[in-house]
Design a protein around this motif. Sequence first.
Motif, mmCIF file in Angstrom:
data_model
loop_
_atom_site.group_PDB
_atom_site.id
_atom_site.type_symbol
_atom_site.label_atom_id
_atom_site.label_comp_id
_atom_site.label_asym_id
_atom_site.label_seq_id
_atom_site.Cartn_x
_atom_site.Cartn_y
_atom_site.Cartn_z
ATOM 1 N N ILE A 16 8.929 6.305 17.697
ATOM 2 C CA ILE A 16 7.673 7.062 17.651
ATOM 3 C C ILE A 16 6.925 6.695 16.364
ATOM 4 N N PRO A 17 5.678 6.213 16.463
ATOM 5 C CA PRO A 17 4.927 5.860 15.251
ATOM 6 C C PRO A 17 4.584 7.093 14.413
ATOM 7 N N ILE A 18 4.703 6.949 13.087
ATOM 8 C CA ILE A 18 4.431 8.043 12.159
ATOM 9 C C ILE A 18 3.296 7.632 11.219
ATOM 10 N N ILE A 19 2.289 8.491 11.105
ATOM 11 C CA ILE A 19 1.208 8.290 10.138
ATOM 12 C C ILE A 19 1.324 9.372 9.071
ATOM 13 N N PHE A 20 1.474 8.967 7.799
ATOM 14 C CA PHE A 20 1.544 9.916 6.695
ATOM 15 C C PHE A 20 0.140 10.287 6.225
ATOM 16 N N LEU A 21 -0.044 11.570 5.876
ATOM 17 C CA LEU A 21 -1.272 12.040 5.245
ATOM 18 C C LEU A 21 -0.924 12.639 3.891
ATOM 19 N N SER A 22 -1.693 12.286 2.862
ATOM 20 C CA SER A 22 -1.413 12.822 1.534
ATOM 21 C C SER A 22 -2.707 13.020 0.773
ATOM 22 N N ALA A 23 -2.773 14.130 0.030
ATOM 23 C CA ALA A 23 -3.940 14.383 -0.813
ATOM 24 C C ALA A 23 -3.621 14.155 -2.287
ATOM 25 N N VAL A 24 -2.332 14.072 -2.617
ATOM 26 C CA VAL A 24 -1.915 13.978 -4.015
ATOM 27 C C VAL A 24 -1.129 12.706 -4.288
ATOM 28 N N LYS A 25 -0.097 12.471 -3.500
ATOM 29 C CA LYS A 25 0.797 11.333 -3.771
ATOM 30 C C LYS A 25 0.195 10.052 -3.217
ATOM 31 N N ILE A 26 -0.716 9.469 -4.007
ATOM 32 C CA ILE A 26 -1.483 8.324 -3.526
ATOM 33 C C ILE A 26 -1.220 7.055 -4.321
ATOM 34 N N GLY A 84 7.319 5.141 8.143
ATOM 35 C CA GLY A 84 5.928 5.327 8.516
ATOM 36 C C GLY A 84 5.261 4.030 8.934
ATOM 37 N N ARG A 85 4.315 4.134 9.865
ATOM 38 C CA ARG A 85 3.528 2.964 10.280
ATOM 39 C C ARG A 85 2.241 2.851 9.476
ATOM 40 N N ASP A 86 1.794 3.972 8.876
ATOM 41 C CA ASP A 86 0.564 3.948 8.097
ATOM 42 C C ASP A 86 0.591 5.102 7.094
ATOM 43 N N TYR A 87 -0.215 5.000 6.022
ATOM 44 C CA TYR A 87 -0.254 6.002 4.955
ATOM 45 C C TYR A 87 -1.720 6.225 4.617
ATOM 46 N N LEU A 88 -2.266 7.366 5.012
ATOM 47 C CA LEU A 88 -3.670 7.674 4.795
ATOM 48 C C LEU A 88 -3.834 8.729 3.717
ATOM 49 N N VAL A 89 -4.911 8.587 2.962
ATOM 50 C CA VAL A 89 -5.189 9.496 1.855
ATOM 51 C C VAL A 89 -6.319 10.438 2.250
ATOM 52 N N LYS A 90 -6.112 11.742 2.019
ATOM 53 C CA LYS A 90 -7.142 12.737 2.282
ATOM 54 C C LYS A 90 -8.208 12.669 1.203
ATOM 55 N N PRO A 91 -9.474 12.949 1.516
ATOM 56 C CA PRO A 91 -9.998 13.242 2.856
ATOM 57 C C PRO A 91 -10.054 11.971 3.703
ATOM 58 N N ILE A 92 -9.844 12.114 4.986
ATOM 59 C CA ILE A 92 -9.775 10.962 5.867
ATOM 60 C C ILE A 92 -11.070 10.819 6.652
ATOM 61 N N ASP A 93 -11.360 9.588 7.053
ATOM 62 C CA ASP A 93 -12.495 9.304 7.930
ATOM 63 C C ASP A 93 -12.032 9.551 9.367
ATOM 64 N N PRO A 94 -12.585 10.556 10.049
ATOM 65 C CA PRO A 94 -12.116 10.879 11.412
ATOM 66 C C PRO A 94 -12.191 9.703 12.368
ATOM 67 N N ASP A 95 -13.248 8.866 12.259
ATOM 68 C CA ASP A 95 -13.392 7.729 13.170
ATOM 69 C C ASP A 95 -12.275 6.713 12.971
ATOM 70 N N ILE A 96 -11.952 6.423 11.700
ATOM 71 C CA ILE A 96 -10.873 5.475 11.407
ATOM 72 C C ILE A 96 -9.542 6.033 11.881
ATOM 73 N N LEU A 97 -9.329 7.336 11.647
ATOM 74 C CA LEU A 97 -8.072 7.957 12.086
ATOM 75 C C LEU A 97 -7.913 7.850 13.598
ATOM 76 N N VAL A 98 -8.980 8.130 14.335
ATOM 77 C CA VAL A 98 -8.909 8.063 15.795
ATOM 78 C C VAL A 98 -8.629 6.645 16.265
ATOM 79 N N LEU A 99 -9.277 5.643 15.633
ATOM 80 C CA LEU A 99 -9.024 4.245 15.992
ATOM 81 C C LEU A 99 -7.559 3.880 15.773
#
Length: 373
Positions: free
Chosen positions: A74-84, A97-112
């Motif tokens: 199962i692919p896992i995407i991490f979200l973090s606002a601090v540990k960047i 994890g398959r990806d590591y995104l930093v908050k705030p996130i771009d909704p369009d990129i996240l959906v893609l």
Amino acid sequence: MILIVDDKSENLIALKKILETHNFSVDTALSGEEALRKVLKYPYKLIILDVQMPGMDGFEVAEAIVGYSKTKDIPIIFLSAVKINKQFISKGYLSGGRDYLVKPIDPDILVLKIRTFIRLYEQTDELNRIQQALLEEIEYRKEAESKKDEFISIASHELNTPLTSVKGYLQLAEKAFEKDNKDGIRMYLDRTKTQLNKLNQLVADLLNTSKIVSGKLEYHFKDFDFEPFIESAIDIIKQSYPGKNIIKTGRANVRINGDQMRLEQVVLNYLTNAIKYSPNSNDVFVEVTTPSPNKVTVGVRDKGIGIPKEKQQQLFDKFYRVEESSNRFQGLGMGLYICAEIIKRHGGNFGVQSVEGQGSTFYFTIPVTKKTV
């Protein structure tokens, strides 16, 4: 279904609303422990996981999920606002994890990204089912050993090209993401989608084992412009082999009636063979000509090892490999046979011109529907 894991309910509500707007089915968990219970109970296609949570943090949850045989893919995407910083991003990938995104996130990129990872998960799941079906079929077809070998060879050869392209485009998308190049990300994800659609069609063909064994692959004929088709095929190879120079000469502003995916298989096979059998040269030439108003010819020329004249007539035969090169170059001897069958189905012809030690030109000619502007 997508599982969102975050210890803050307001974050869950906001992200859930975004995804449901794009018609995703969403479930939520307020802790790592709850997430693990749900993962073992329900079939999720992707997990969005907050890094900072009390109790089990996101990294620990990911390691546990990857550790279960049932959930490891199962692919896992991490979200973090601090540990960047780089240390934590690296830890995220090492945790599974398959990806590591930093908050705030771009909704369009996240959906893609979500759509891409879900498609990859579905394809992996489908391929696993096919593998299991193949194992069962092999046991049944022990009395027909040669047919079994033929089936496995065709399956392996046909699936390899789109899988390689998917991997290359995702790597390029990842680099574009690191540079915050949103247009680049969208472009490479769109190309990934195209290759996944091709892979999906191939998988559908493979499921019908009787057609594969008999060589009766399904074709989908329609009119299409030749130049964008050939340029797209060349681009795929350029992305897969960035160190090689693919030099195109000639142009044919014509339309073809045929199966675009199958004909692309032929071009990609010719190009990958040219690269494979010319290890000491970086140049491969694609020569487009129109020998008559109702025909177009594509020739792929290399400066490689060449082929002895007495061996050239057999190159397009099933399972044939040139003995002198079989120990140096891997291969099952199925690629050119598949190409020949595709070209025959399109009412065309094919062949090779080669001088040993100087290189080879593999070509095919197919009918033209009409000229374009």
